[in-house]
Write a protein that holds these residues in place. Structure first.
Motif, PDB file in Angstrom:
ATOM      1  N   ARG A  19       0.875  -1.172   0.000  1.00 12.63           N
ATOM      2  CA  ARG A  19       0.000   0.000   0.000  1.00 12.63           C
ATOM      3  C   ARG A  19       0.907   1.216   0.000  1.00 12.63           C
ATOM      4  N   GLY A  20       0.397   2.312  -0.493  1.00 10.29           N
ATOM      5  CA  GLY A  20       1.157   3.548  -0.461  1.00 10.29           C
ATOM      6  C   GLY A  20       0.698   4.499   0.619  1.00 10.29           C
ATOM      7  N   ASP A  21      -0.481   4.225   1.205  1.00 14.51           N
ATOM      8  CA  ASP A  21      -1.110   5.197   2.089  1.00 14.51           C
ATOM      9  C   ASP A  21      -1.046   4.883   3.573  1.00 14.51           C
ATOM     10  N   ARG A  22      -0.954   3.605   3.950  1.00 15.11           N
ATOM     11  CA  ARG A  22      -0.994   3.244   5.373  1.00 15.11           C
ATOM     12  C   ARG A  22      -0.587   1.795   5.562  1.00 15.11           C
ATOM     13  N   GLU A  23      -0.276   1.458   6.813  1.00 10.51           N
ATOM     14  CA  GLU A  23       0.018   0.071   7.152  1.00 10.51           C
ATOM     15  C   GLU A  23      -1.244  -0.784   6.996  1.00 10.51           C
ATOM     16  N   LEU A  24      -1.050  -2.025   6.648  1.00  8.97           N
ATOM     17  CA  LEU A  24      -2.143  -2.987   6.648  1.00  8.97           C
ATOM     18  C   LEU A  24      -2.460  -3.359   8.093  1.00  8.97           C
ATOM     19  N   SER A  25      -3.738  -3.503   8.398  1.00  6.53           N
ATOM     20  CA  SER A  25      -4.139  -3.915   9.746  1.00  6.53           C
ATOM     21  C   SER A  25      -3.905  -5.414   9.914  1.00  6.53           C
ATOM     22  N   ASP A  26      -3.914  -5.869  11.157  1.00  8.18           N
ATOM     23  CA  ASP A  26      -3.774  -7.300  11.422  1.00  8.18           C
ATOM     24  C   ASP A  26      -4.882  -8.090  10.729  1.00  8.18           C
ATOM     25  N   ASP A  27      -6.107  -7.574  10.771  1.00  2.97           N
ATOM     26  CA  ASP A  27      -7.229  -8.255  10.123  1.00  2.97           C
ATOM     27  C   ASP A  27      -7.032  -8.317   8.608  1.00  2.97           C
ATOM     28  N   GLU A  28      -6.543  -7.220   8.017  1.00  2.00           N
ATOM     29  CA  GLU A  28      -6.293  -7.219   6.574  1.00  2.00           C
ATOM     30  C   GLU A  28      -5.215  -8.235   6.203  1.00  2.00           C
ATOM     31  N   ILE A  29      -4.170  -8.323   7.003  1.00  2.00           N
ATOM     32  CA  ILE A  29      -3.106  -9.295   6.731  1.00  2.00           C
ATOM     33  C   ILE A  29      -3.653 -10.714   6.856  1.00  2.00           C
ATOM     34  N   ALA A  30      -4.476 -10.959   7.849  1.00  2.00           N
ATOM     35  CA  ALA A  30      -5.083 -12.287   8.016  1.00  2.00           C
ATOM     36  C   ALA A  30      -5.961 -12.638   6.816  1.00  2.00           C
ATOM     37  N   THR A  31      -6.702 -11.660   6.295  1.00  2.00           N
ATOM     38  CA  THR A  31      -7.538 -11.894   5.114  1.00  2.00           C
ATOM     39  C   THR A  31      -6.675 -12.153   3.887  1.00  2.00           C
ATOM     40  N   LEU A  32      -5.593 -11.401   3.731  1.00  3.17           N
ATOM     41  CA  LEU A  32      -4.666 -11.652   2.616  1.00  3.17           C
ATOM     42  C   LEU A  32      -4.144 -13.085   2.688  1.00  3.17           C
ATOM     43  N   LYS A  33      -3.771 -13.516   3.881  1.00  2.00           N
ATOM     44  CA  LYS A  33      -3.227 -14.864   4.053  1.00  2.00           C
ATOM     45  C   LYS A  33      -4.265 -15.924   3.691  1.00  2.00           C
ATOM     46  N   SER A  34      -5.483 -15.787   4.182  1.00  2.00           N
ATOM     47  CA  SER A  34      -6.501 -16.807   3.893  1.00  2.00           C
ATOM     48  C   SER A  34      -6.868 -16.807   2.408  1.00  2.00           C
ATOM     49  N   THR A  35      -6.896 -15.635   1.784  1.00  2.00           N
ATOM     50  CA  THR A  35      -7.184 -15.552   0.350  1.00  2.00           C
ATOM     51  C   THR A  35      -6.054 -16.189  -0.450  1.00  2.00           C
ATOM     52  N   LEU A  36      -4.815 -15.914  -0.048  1.00  2.00           N
ATOM     53  CA  LEU A  36      -3.665 -16.514  -0.722  1.00  2.00           C
ATOM     54  C   LEU A  36      -3.663 -18.038  -0.551  1.00  2.00           C
ATOM     55  N   GLU A  37      -4.045 -18.521   0.612  1.00  2.00           N
ATOM     56  CA  GLU A  37      -4.127 -19.964   0.828  1.00  2.00           C
ATOM     57  C   GLU A  37      -5.154 -20.604  -0.103  1.00  2.00           C
ATOM     58  N   GLU A  38      -6.289 -19.935  -0.290  1.00  2.00           N
ATOM     59  CA  GLU A  38      -7.295 -20.459  -1.215  1.00  2.00           C
ATOM     60  C   GLU A  38      -6.745 -20.475  -2.647  1.00  2.00           C
ATOM     61  N   LEU A  39      -6.052 -19.412  -3.032  1.00  2.00           N
ATOM     62  CA  LEU A  39      -5.443 -19.341  -4.361  1.00  2.00           C
ATOM     63  C   LEU A  39      -4.404 -20.452  -4.533  1.00  2.00           C
ATOM     64  N   HIS A  40      -3.622 -20.676  -3.511  1.00  3.20           N
ATOM     65  CA  HIS A  40      -2.632 -21.759  -3.522  1.00  3.20           C
ATOM     66  C   HIS A  40      -3.311 -23.111  -3.750  1.00  3.20           C
ATOM     67  N   ASP A  41      -4.368 -23.350  -2.998  1.00  4.46           N
ATOM     68  CA  ASP A  41      -5.084 -24.625  -3.116  1.00  4.46           C
ATOM     69  C   ASP A  41      -5.704 -24.800  -4.501  1.00  4.46           C
ATOM     70  N   LEU A  42      -6.303 -23.743  -5.027  1.00  9.50           N
ATOM     71  CA  LEU A  42      -6.935 -23.825  -6.349  1.00  9.50           C
ATOM     72  C   LEU A  42      -5.928 -24.089  -7.465  1.00  9.50           C
ATOM     73  N   THR A  43      -4.740 -23.516  -7.337  1.00 10.01           N
ATOM     74  CA  THR A  43      -3.730 -23.667  -8.390  1.00 10.01           C
ATOM     75  C   THR A  43      -2.814 -24.857  -8.158  1.00 10.01           C
ATOM     76  N   GLY A  44      -3.008 -25.550  -7.068  1.00 18.07           N
ATOM     77  CA  GLY A  44      -2.162 -26.699  -6.761  1.00 18.07           C
ATOM     78  C   GLY A  44      -2.485 -27.927  -7.581  1.00 18.07           C
ATOM     79  N   THR A  45      -3.655 -27.928  -8.184  1.00 26.11           N
ATOM     80  CA  THR A  45      -4.084 -29.091  -8.962  1.00 26.11           C
ATOM     81  C   THR A  45      -3.995 -28.788 -10.448  1.00 26.11           C
ATOM     82  N   VAL A  46      -2.910 -28.118 -10.829  1.00 25.70           N
ATOM     83  CA  VAL A  46      -2.760 -27.707 -12.223  1.00 25.70           C
ATOM     84  C   VAL A  46      -2.854 -28.892 -13.178  1.00 25.70           C
ATOM     85  N   GLU A  47      -2.452 -30.056 -12.693  1.00 22.39           N
ATOM     86  CA  GLU A  47      -2.505 -31.235 -13.555  1.00 22.39           C
ATOM     87  C   GLU A  47      -3.928 -31.574 -13.969  1.00 22.39           C
TER      88      GLU A  47
END
Length: 159
Positions: free
Chosen positions: A111-139
């Protein structure tokens, strides 16, 4: 929702939460990710590439050696890469890194404007985990879906 549509929706959500951009390396094997999505400004990506900053980037170093989350301001940065990033509008950010089923994923969100909150970081992590899981079955993806993901990666990086 189809896999590729869900992946697109997750990338859109991640970009909205990190308006100065992100770099996401999914399913890193050795030093190469299966998918790399970047939405930082082209000028920063060009500088980063031209000057070989990946070799000194504390976000990358931390992502390869840790799991969890950390704010950019807590990273050890002797080469002052984060100062360079801040000059390009990437002033605040967080790293998310984890290993699921033997596959490492890591990302930097800015971000350019402010720190990410703890809740925002937790949401980024859970969203990234879902993305990881979805792309893990590329085969199991059809060649068309796999190509679409590669094109999305190119679009985000060079768009």
């Amino acid at each position: 929702m189809k896999g590729q549509d869900r992946i697109s929706a997750l990338l859109t959500k991640l970009h909205a939460a990190s308006p100065a951009g992100f770099a996401i390396a999914l399913h890193v094997r050795y030093t190469s990710p299966r998918y790399l999505f970047q939405s930082y400004a082209k000028e920063w990506l060009d500088t980063y590439s031209r000057e070989g900053l990946v070799l000194h980037d504390p976000v990358v170093r931390w992502g390869f050696t840790h799991e969890g989350t950390i704010r950019w301001n807590a990273l050890d940065d002797p080469a002052r890469v984060m100062d360079r990033a801040a000059a390009h509008g990437l002033r605040y950010g967080a790293v998310v890194a984890f290993v699921h089923d033997g596959s490492r994923t890591m990302a930097g969100f800015a971000r350019g404007d402010r720190e990410l909150s703890d809740d925002e970081i937790a949401t980024l992590k859970s969203t990234l985990e879902e993305l990881h899981d979805l792309t893990g079955t590329v085969e199991t993806f059809s060649p068309d879906v796999h190509m679409t993901l590669k094109q999305m990666s190119i679009y985000l990086t060079h768009g």
